[in-house]
Every structure is written in structure tokens, then in C-alpha cells.
Scaffold this motif. Sequence first.
Motif, PDB file in Angstrom:
ATOM      1  N   ASP A   1       0.807  -1.215   0.000  1.00  0.00           N
ATOM      2  CA  ASP A   1       0.000   0.000   0.000  1.00  0.00           C
ATOM      3  C   ASP A   1       0.845   1.272   0.000  1.00  0.00           C
TER       4      ASP A   1
ATOM      5  N   ARG B   1       3.003   4.326  -1.344  1.00  0.00           N
ATOM      6  CA  ARG B   1       2.986   5.113  -2.572  1.00  0.00           C
ATOM      7  C   ARG B   1       4.081   6.163  -2.517  1.00  0.00           C
TER       8      ARG B   1
ATOM      9  N   ASN C   1       5.752   9.938  -3.226  1.00  0.00           N
ATOM     10  CA  ASN C   1       5.305  11.299  -2.956  1.00  0.00           C
ATOM     11  C   ASN C   1       5.039  12.006  -4.289  1.00  0.00           C
ATOM     12  N   VAL C   2       3.939  11.644  -4.904  1.00  0.00           N
ATOM     13  CA  VAL C   2       3.572  12.187  -6.206  1.00  0.00           C
ATOM     14  C   VAL C   2       2.323  13.049  -6.042  1.00  0.00           C
ATOM     15  N   PRO C   3       2.139  14.035  -6.888  1.00  0.00           N
ATOM     16  CA  PRO C   3       0.936  14.872  -6.764  1.00  0.00           C
ATOM     17  C   PRO C   3      -0.326  14.085  -7.061  1.00  0.00           C
ATOM     18  N   ARG C   4      -1.405  14.467  -6.397  1.00  0.00           N
ATOM     19  CA  ARG C   4      -2.674  13.776  -6.574  1.00  0.00           C
ATOM     20  C   ARG C   4      -3.360  14.188  -7.874  1.00  0.00           C
ATOM     21  N   LYS C   5      -3.043  15.379  -8.357  1.00  0.00           N
ATOM     22  CA  LYS C   5      -3.706  15.852  -9.556  1.00  0.00           C
ATOM     23  C   LYS C   5      -3.222  15.062 -10.766  1.00  0.00           C
ATOM     24  N   GLN C   6      -4.158  14.514 -11.514  1.00  0.00           N
ATOM     25  CA  GLN C   6      -3.816  13.699 -12.669  1.00  0.00           C
ATOM     26  C   GLN C   6      -3.691  14.560 -13.922  1.00  0.00           C
TER      27      GLN C   6
END
Length: 274
Positions: A64, A66, A68-73
Amino acid sequence: MIRRRLPSIISVSFHFLKTKPISNPSPLLQFHSLPSLQCSNPINKNGSFWFQGIRAYSLLSLNDLRGNVPRKQKTRKGRGIGSGKGKTAGRGHKGQKARGNGKLGFEGGQTPMRRRLPKRGFKNPFSLTFQPVGLGKIAKLINAGKIDSHELITMKTLKDAGAIGKQIEDGVRLMGRGAEQIQWPIHLEVSRVTVRAKEAVEAAGGSVRRVHYNKLGLRALLKPEWFEKKGRLLPKPARPPPKLKDKVDSIGRLPAPTKPIPFFTEEEPASSPA
């Protein structure tokens, strides 16, 4: 993740809280029934099985984690009108910009930016870049035993000893930094030399010769194994161009020489026979 794990945790916890005390609990029940639930003292003084404390269950697992990437796709264009970027994909109707055939830098006929701004300076295509090396560094390498002062010191010798870097563009320039450390005669072959460095070397009884190598000749001098690996012969030494004849003393020799070439002075004309 939490929705997936909470029901199983709650059900297992209530199941064990409602179980009757067990007089002789088996090792299988103690260690393998609940690997994630541990109790501080599962067996009390009466010999019955009971949980006095339950450790908190970890809701985090390796699958599970993840980044540290932005949530905005990323916006997906041309995938339906519901997204707001479908059909024309934000380009509007018709026109050159909608069809994607515009020329880069074209501003509709007016003078473009690249022509409005003035030019400044120039780049000399005939400029040469030499890597500097001081006499002090050469003296330290000689004292450390990495360079033999009895042999000719070439640019390959300096490269192998670590006096200069591996990226040599057009040659090596000998500088006068640390000239007071040269107390013995040494003989060098470099591309360029300063006046102070030449005077210091000659004062100690040595000599400095400015030799010319072109790009291919410099590679053959520094990396002769490259030609052996490719199965090629070493190139012939190239002559300097007319504009550089006054800045060099001789043509570079291949492969790397080990003995210096003495400088010959103009002798006085011989007297006529009696």
C-alpha cells in the motif's frame, strides 16, 4: 485500505473475546491463529486462556506504500465532452492553430522576436581551449613518485599521473604556478607554455617544447588503446596550419615519445679554408 481490513480485525477480535477459557491451549493456537495479535500474558494463574492486552493492528503494508507524487492527474484531451476538453480539445474551431500546422516563431507576419532583438558578440570557430597545469602540481607528483623526472614528460604522462583531467579538448597549457618548487631539470612537451613557466624550467636546466596535435592526433597520443581495439593504425602527425606555425616549435610525435628533442641554435658560419 482501511475499509478492507477493519471488518476482519473487528470480527477476529470479538471471536476471541467471546471464546471460553481453555485449560490447555495448544501452541498452534497461541502462535499461528493470530500472527498480528499479541497478548502480554495469554495464560493466567488459573491456567485459563485469556487476553490481557491486544497490540494495535497495523493498517500499513508494503503493497500500500505510494511515492510522494501529486494527486492531480494529467488532463486527458479528446476523451468526451464530459471532461470539458473533448471534441476540439481546447483548440477552438478551425483555423491554423486548431490544425497544428503553425510555424515555430511565426507571429502573424510582424517582425518576430528573434529579429527584433539585436545580436551581441560572436563565437570564434577557430578558438582553442587548453587545460592548464601548474609547475607546482608537477613537482608534487614527481616527489610522490608518480612521474619520473628523468624521462620526457608529455601530455599523456600528465594525464596518467592525474595532473590534468580526462576531458582535454585541444591540449595542455603549462602555467608558472609553483615555479619555485622546480629545483631539478625536467623536459616537457605541451601545447602552450607561459613565459614565467618557460623561464623557470630553463633556469633549472630543463626544456619545454610546444608541440602541435590536431584532434585525431591528440586522441592517438592520449588513448592509443582505442585504435588497437578498433584494429586501426595510428594516424600520421599533422602539420600545424599557417596561422599556428609561430606558436609551436615542432610537430607532435606518435606514439608518445620518451626522449626529448634537443633545441638546435643557429651556428656561426664556418670560416673559409686557408
